[in-house]
Design a protein around this motif. Sequence first.
Motif, short mmCIF file in Angstrom:
data_model
loop_
_atom_site.label_atom_id
_atom_site.label_comp_id
_atom_site.label_asym_id
_atom_site.label_seq_id
_atom_site.Cartn_x
_atom_site.Cartn_y
_atom_site.Cartn_z
N ARG A 7 1.30 -1.46 0.46
CA ARG A 7 -0.32 0.10 -0.09
C ARG A 7 0.73 1.14 0.43
O ARG A 7 2.15 1.88 0.19
CB ARG A 7 -0.48 -0.33 1.25
N SER A 9 1.70 4.29 1.58
CA SER A 9 1.53 5.01 3.21
C SER A 9 2.23 6.08 3.65
O SER A 9 2.71 6.69 4.80
CB SER A 9 2.49 3.32 4.01
N THR A 45 4.57 0.50 1.74
CA THR A 45 4.76 -0.31 3.29
C THR A 45 4.11 -1.98 2.21
O THR A 45 2.60 -2.37 1.83
CB THR A 45 3.93 0.03 3.53
N LYS A 51 9.43 -1.49 4.46
CA LYS A 51 9.01 -0.63 3.76
C LYS A 51 9.86 0.39 2.88
O LYS A 51 10.92 -0.52 2.96
CB LYS A 51 8.75 1.15 5.14
N GLY A 168 7.27 8.31 6.80
CA GLY A 168 6.45 7.79 7.73
C GLY A 168 6.70 7.97 9.17
O GLY A 168 7.60 8.70 9.56
#
Length: 168
Positions: A7, A9, A45, A51, A168
Amino acid sequence: STEVVARISGSVEVQWSEPADSLGIGDELAVGRRVEIDSGISEITFANGAKVAVEGPASFSVSGPSSIDLTDGTLVAMVPASAVGFHVNRPVVTVSDDETVFGLRSDTNSGRCDVHVFDGAVDSVWLADSGSKREERRLETGEAARGDFRFRKTAADLFVFSDRKRVG
């Protein structure tokens, strides 16, 4: 249906190459999905916890549940124990790692690819134009390698990969 394995992120000032292909935080990435960004940083991620922060201009695709194909661009991968074996494929190099943080910069025009290891270790396989294995090297914390038409081992350089990569 195509398997969703990652996804989006995080995102910092991302300009997508094709506005119609824009992705937002939370959007899913299925295996084979090609992503192209002109500028900015997009964080992906994976379901296994890896990540990857990719900085544009960049072209990449999610190639499996634990892998990404980087055609052009710069990335930093943060790979926890749950994602050991995560790898980055590039026409010149394939990097697979143990629990680690590493950066990779790829330029298909020059044929150059740089790998920098900030923490942990990676196994890098450098390929010949034919796609056959030319050289295999293990790089550990603080080490880097540059591959174009010959392999050179150097010191890792954090300045190549700015702190802006940590989205993030």
